[in-house]
Design an enzyme around this catalytic site. Structure first.
Site, PDB file in Angstrom:
ATOM      1  N   HIS A 326       0.846  -1.192   0.000  1.00  0.00           N
ATOM      2  CA  HIS A 326       0.000   0.000   0.000  1.00  0.00           C
ATOM      3  C   HIS A 326       0.880   1.240   0.000  1.00  0.00           C
ATOM      4  O   HIS A 326       2.018   1.211   0.494  1.00  0.00           O
ATOM      5  CB  HIS A 326      -0.927  -0.003   1.225  1.00  0.00           C
ATOM      6  CG  HIS A 326      -1.987   1.046   1.189  1.00  0.00           C
ATOM      7  ND1 HIS A 326      -1.810   2.299   1.717  1.00  0.00           N
ATOM      8  CD2 HIS A 326      -3.246   1.020   0.664  1.00  0.00           C
ATOM      9  CE1 HIS A 326      -2.909   3.008   1.518  1.00  0.00           C
ATOM     10  NE2 HIS A 326      -3.794   2.259   0.885  1.00  0.00           N
ATOM     11  N   ASP A 385      -8.063  -4.554  -0.612  1.00  0.00           N
ATOM     12  CA  ASP A 385      -8.500  -5.173  -1.859  1.00  0.00           C
ATOM     13  C   ASP A 385      -8.242  -6.680  -1.879  1.00  0.00           C
ATOM     14  O   ASP A 385      -8.897  -7.408  -2.621  1.00  0.00           O
ATOM     15  CB  ASP A 385      -7.791  -4.533  -3.058  1.00  0.00           C
ATOM     16  CG  ASP A 385      -8.253  -3.111  -3.313  1.00  0.00           C
ATOM     17  OD1 ASP A 385      -9.451  -2.860  -3.139  1.00  0.00           O
ATOM     18  OD2 ASP A 385      -7.417  -2.264  -3.670  1.00  0.00           O
TER      19      ASP A 385
END
Length: 449
Positions: A326, A385
């Site tokens: 991320h 996700d």
């Protein structure tokens, strides 16, 4: 080849040359490519009271120390907000939406009234419904953007940026997006698959999450499915002002444009595969691995395929392990941690625990494999996700709706940021600078070219 086709080919070839910029120039001229610093952190471009994303500590020497990720909504940590909702097994999206829009946690009466207001505003204008049916479309994000822009036409004061009008528009958008998505998907399924067309109206006794599922597929959902979707809506509702779609909404809002144009711009940003479309990439990768790996418990076999993906020999040839890493979070993504808990419960209800265990195995081995091959240059964790696509699949939500669901969640965050952008003191139109690196050239008359 037609004359027009040749000209397009010629122009595109010229475009290839004129769009080339030496990446080294960004470093030499100290230009923050992608508004990112050299260490990967974002360039500070604004201040906000709404959300805060924390993934590292900056030490006195300027280096970054990885920490467990934290996400704050209006100063409240997401684990605290969600913790009580999960413990009490209730629906909480309305409560969180109220917090994001108003800045305050609501009491029971305020939550009840806010829920009633949302349900009352869920029905669409007759013409919007007819246009969804008549114009159809192949992509629900595009239908969503088109429908949001159409709301301008039915708004008696579309350009009014007073606080009262902005709040009214925020609530109407938040209310109508689920209806648009549900109707658009049913129309898409009807036109493309020859399925029956169902138009189900929102029910006042159902929560926000339940109403969406009801409009989408009737009463074919369980309480746990609805509560899991409710959690997904909360986790995706806000993520600071620096994410691409929220920044897009703030940039366009700073010009003074109308709410619908600004939100449509945010939808366009979110549609991109590097932003809201990322969960589709994760779903594709995990489906690939589930089919490619013969024994889901064989870690050596899993690692072999992960190495193949990283070497650009498998999957899509991009060399990326989707859902891993991320931009801000390091040791953990708090959204993934919370979602993983409920995903396990839902997988048990659906008798798909072996698949859930496989995902957990892939998550752990993927991070280890990247470290072994590429080193520890960046601390990695699974992002939200990684599990969201699996959760949507457990709820039996089609892939066509994955990214639209993200928009349905984030609309409240977008509206909160737009309202702040138009109301804080000292606001200015957002206008960054680009440095031109093309040399000056002398004009040549057309007769001599």
């Amino acid at each position: 080849m037609k004359t027009g086709d040749y000209l397009i080919y010629k122009l595109s070839d010229q475009m290839k040359k004129c769009t080339k910029i030496d990446a080294e120039l960004f470093r030499k001229m100290d230009v923050k490519r992608g508004l990112r610093n050299e260490d990967g952190t974002g360039v500070l471009v604004g201040l906000t009271n709404i959300g805060n994303v924390v993934g590292y500590d900056r030490l006195p020497d300027g280096t970054l120390k990885p920490i467990e990720g934290k996400l704050f909504f209006r100063g409240y940590e997401i684990s605290d907000l969600v913790g009580s909702i999960l413990d009490q097994k209730r629906f909480g999206f309305e409560e969180v939406a109220y917090l994001l829009l108003s800045g305050n946690l609501p009491d029971k009466e305020e939550v009840s009234e806010f829920h009633r207001l949302l349900v009352e505003n869920m029905p669409l204008e007759k013409n919007t419904l007819l246009h969804i049916i008549e114009l159809e479309g192949r992509d629900i994000m595009n239908i969503l953007s088109r429908s949001v822009l159409e709301m301008y036409t039915f708004d008696e004061n579309p350009d009014d940026t007073s606080r009262e009008n902005l709040m009214r528009q925020s609530i109407e958008l938040l209310s109508k997006i689920p209806t648009i998505i549900a109707y658009a998907f049913n129309m898409l399924r009807h036109g493309g698959q020859g399925r029956s067309l169902h138009i189900r109206h929102p029910q006042k006794e159902l929560s926000f999450a339940e109403n969406f599922l009801f409009m989408l597929k009737g009463k074919n959902y369980t309480e746990l499915e609805a509560r899991t979707l409710d959690l997904m809506l909360i986790l995706h509702s806000e993520h600071g002002g620096g994410n691409n779609s929220t920044f897009t909404v703030r940039v366009t809002s700073s010009t003074g444009t109308d709410t619908y144009s600004s939100i449509a711009a945010g939808i366009g940003s979110l549609k991109g595969p590097k932003h809201g479309g990322a969960n589709l990439k994760v779903a594709q990768m995990l489906n690939y691995l589930k089919n490619a790996v013969n024994d889901w418990t064989d870690e050596d076999e899993i690692v072999s395929h992960l190495e193949g993906i990283l070497a650009k020999k498998e999957l899509d040839g991009m060399g990326l392990l989707y859902g891993i890493g991320h931009a801000v979070y390091t040791l953990s993504d708090p959204r993934a941690v919370l979602l993983k808990k409920l995903a396990g419960e839902l997988a048990s209800e659906k008798h798909r625990t072996k698949e859930f265990e496989f995902l957990q195995r892939v998550e752990r081995l993927a991070i280890q494999t990247v470290y072994r091959i590429k080193g520890h240059g960046k601390t990695l964790c699974a992002n939200v996700d990684f599990y969201s696509g699996f959760v949507y699949d457990l709820i039996d939500i089609p892939t066509d709706i994955y990214t639209p669901l993200f928009a349905m969640s984030r609309i409240v965050g977008w509206c909160a940021h737009r309202n702040e952008e138009l109301n804080f003191e000292g606001r200015r139109i957002i206008r960054p600078a680009y440095r031109c690196v093309t040399e000056e050239r002398e004009y040549i008359p057309i007769e001599k070219r």
